[in-house]
Design a protein around this motif. Structure first.
Motif, mmCIF file in Angstrom:
data_model
loop_
_atom_site.group_PDB
_atom_site.id
_atom_site.type_symbol
_atom_site.label_atom_id
_atom_site.label_comp_id
_atom_site.label_asym_id
_atom_site.label_seq_id
_atom_site.Cartn_x
_atom_site.Cartn_y
_atom_site.Cartn_z
ATOM 1 N N UNK A 1 42.443 43.755 24.853
ATOM 2 C CA UNK A 1 41.848 43.499 26.002
ATOM 3 C C UNK A 1 41.263 42.183 25.951
ATOM 4 N N UNK A 2 40.960 41.494 27.134
ATOM 5 C CA UNK A 2 40.292 40.246 27.303
ATOM 6 C C UNK A 2 39.025 40.576 27.491
ATOM 7 N N UNK A 3 38.132 39.562 26.874
ATOM 8 C CA UNK A 3 36.775 39.651 26.767
ATOM 9 C C UNK A 3 36.014 38.865 27.964
ATOM 10 N N UNK A 4 34.960 39.295 28.761
ATOM 11 C CA UNK A 4 34.321 38.586 29.430
ATOM 12 C C UNK A 4 33.279 37.665 28.738
ATOM 13 N N UNK A 5 32.727 36.616 29.246
ATOM 14 C CA UNK A 5 31.938 35.638 28.289
ATOM 15 C C UNK A 5 30.639 35.945 29.127
ATOM 16 N N UNK A 6 29.689 35.610 28.430
ATOM 17 C CA UNK A 6 28.286 35.626 29.167
ATOM 18 C C UNK A 6 28.107 34.966 30.368
ATOM 19 N N UNK A 7 28.944 33.711 30.521
ATOM 20 C CA UNK A 7 28.802 33.025 31.630
ATOM 21 C C UNK A 7 29.655 33.730 32.850
ATOM 22 N N UNK A 8 30.654 34.309 32.482
ATOM 23 C CA UNK A 8 31.563 35.168 33.455
ATOM 24 C C UNK A 8 30.593 36.281 33.751
ATOM 25 N N UNK A 9 30.047 37.018 33.091
ATOM 26 C CA UNK A 9 29.031 38.309 33.588
ATOM 27 C C UNK A 9 28.002 37.637 34.198
ATOM 28 N N UNK A 10 27.455 36.793 34.182
ATOM 29 C CA UNK A 10 26.384 36.237 34.959
ATOM 30 C C UNK A 10 26.904 35.990 36.207
ATOM 31 N N UNK A 11 27.826 35.347 36.301
ATOM 32 C CA UNK A 11 28.364 34.721 37.825
ATOM 33 C C UNK A 11 28.622 36.099 38.448
ATOM 34 N N UNK A 12 29.480 36.898 37.821
ATOM 35 C CA UNK A 12 29.918 38.279 38.291
ATOM 36 C C UNK A 12 28.699 39.094 39.050
ATOM 37 N N UNK A 13 27.554 38.941 38.437
ATOM 38 C CA UNK A 13 26.443 39.374 38.861
ATOM 39 C C UNK A 13 25.701 39.038 40.014
ATOM 40 N N UNK A 14 25.990 37.655 40.269
ATOM 41 C CA UNK A 14 25.450 37.158 41.518
ATOM 42 C C UNK A 14 26.542 36.996 42.614
ATOM 43 N N UNK A 15 28.061 37.410 42.361
ATOM 44 C CA UNK A 15 28.625 37.441 43.717
ATOM 45 C C UNK A 15 29.475 38.998 43.951
ATOM 46 N N UNK A 16 29.685 38.794 45.473
ATOM 47 C CA UNK A 16 30.174 39.995 45.892
ATOM 48 C C UNK A 16 31.511 40.051 45.172
ATOM 49 N N UNK A 17 31.954 41.263 44.755
ATOM 50 C CA UNK A 17 33.250 41.555 44.347
ATOM 51 C C UNK A 17 34.348 41.942 45.338
ATOM 52 N N UNK A 18 35.651 41.445 45.551
ATOM 53 C CA UNK A 18 36.472 42.024 46.143
ATOM 54 C C UNK A 18 37.559 42.530 45.266
ATOM 55 N N UNK A 19 38.132 43.823 45.621
ATOM 56 C CA UNK A 19 39.031 44.646 44.980
ATOM 57 C C UNK A 19 40.283 44.421 45.620
ATOM 58 N N UNK A 20 41.207 44.062 45.030
ATOM 59 C CA UNK A 20 42.644 44.230 45.498
ATOM 60 C C UNK A 20 43.531 45.248 44.559
ATOM 61 N N UNK A 21 44.257 46.066 45.553
ATOM 62 C CA UNK A 21 45.254 46.852 44.912
ATOM 63 C C UNK A 21 46.458 46.906 45.624
ATOM 64 N N UNK A 22 47.321 47.695 45.257
ATOM 65 C CA UNK A 22 48.766 47.830 45.885
ATOM 66 C C UNK A 22 49.043 49.156 45.882
ATOM 67 N N UNK A 23 49.679 49.708 46.981
ATOM 68 C CA UNK A 23 50.383 51.088 46.823
ATOM 69 C C UNK A 23 51.355 51.270 46.512
ATOM 70 N N UNK A 24 52.244 52.562 46.055
ATOM 71 C CA UNK A 24 53.423 52.557 45.549
ATOM 72 C C UNK A 24 54.643 51.882 46.124
ATOM 73 N N UNK A 25 54.417 51.401 47.256
ATOM 74 C CA UNK A 25 55.447 50.529 47.781
ATOM 75 C C UNK A 25 55.057 49.294 47.899
ATOM 76 N N UNK A 26 54.024 48.745 47.025
ATOM 77 C CA UNK A 26 53.775 47.373 47.014
ATOM 78 C C UNK A 26 52.905 46.856 48.114
ATOM 79 N N UNK A 27 52.507 47.669 49.063
ATOM 80 C CA UNK A 27 51.720 47.148 50.258
ATOM 81 C C UNK A 27 50.298 46.804 49.669
#
Length: 138
Positions: A1-27
């Motif tokens: 597993x890759x590890x998040x640094x404290x800098x990354x965690x702090x930035x993530x705490x301040x920003x809105x997250x956008x989740x990207x996924x794809x369905x079984x057909x790649x859409x």
């Protein structure tokens, strides 16, 4: 597993997250996840509230990418990994505790994303630089 640094965690705490996924057909599908948060150095977690498209896609493929980029800002991160859903146990308890005392709906599940790869979303010449790529081998 890759590890998040404290800098990354702090930035993530301040920003809105956008989740990207794809369905079984790649859409592709992308949308904001207001409950996305860092669970620990190797995992993100969010409360699944609707059971619609992202939920379907995670059930179908188990893959997700999450972009964090606070506004205004010139620095951000994309986290890619495997998503697993939980409807009971400690992850679900975390999801329920997260909404206590808020107006957020009760979660139908907790979704945990194992951090496999981290890429910069910085403005300028460092955009798209891979920081970590360490997927767990099945």
């Amino acid at each position: 597993m890759a590890k998040l640094t404290q800098e990354m965690k702090d930035l993530m705490d301040k920003g809105l997250a956008f989740l990207a996924t794809a369905d079984e057909n790649g859409n592709p599908q992308v949308g904001p996840k207001g409950t996305m948060r860092v669970f620990d150095d190797e995992h993100l977690i969010y409360n699944e509230e609707t059971g619609r498209q992202a939920w379907h896609n995670i059930q179908a493929t188990g893959k997700a990418a999450v972009a964090f980029h606070p506004t205004p800002g010139l620095k951000g991160f994309r986290v890619e990994g495997r998503a697993t859903t939980y409807t009971d146990g400690p992850y679900m308890e975390n999801a329920k505790q997260f909404v206590e005392g808020t107006k957020l709906p009760q979660p139908m599940a907790a979704v945990v994303i194992t951090v496999d790869r981290i890429v910069t979303l910085d403005a300028g010449p460092n955009a798209g630089t891979e920081i970590a790529n360490d997927p767990v081998k099945d």
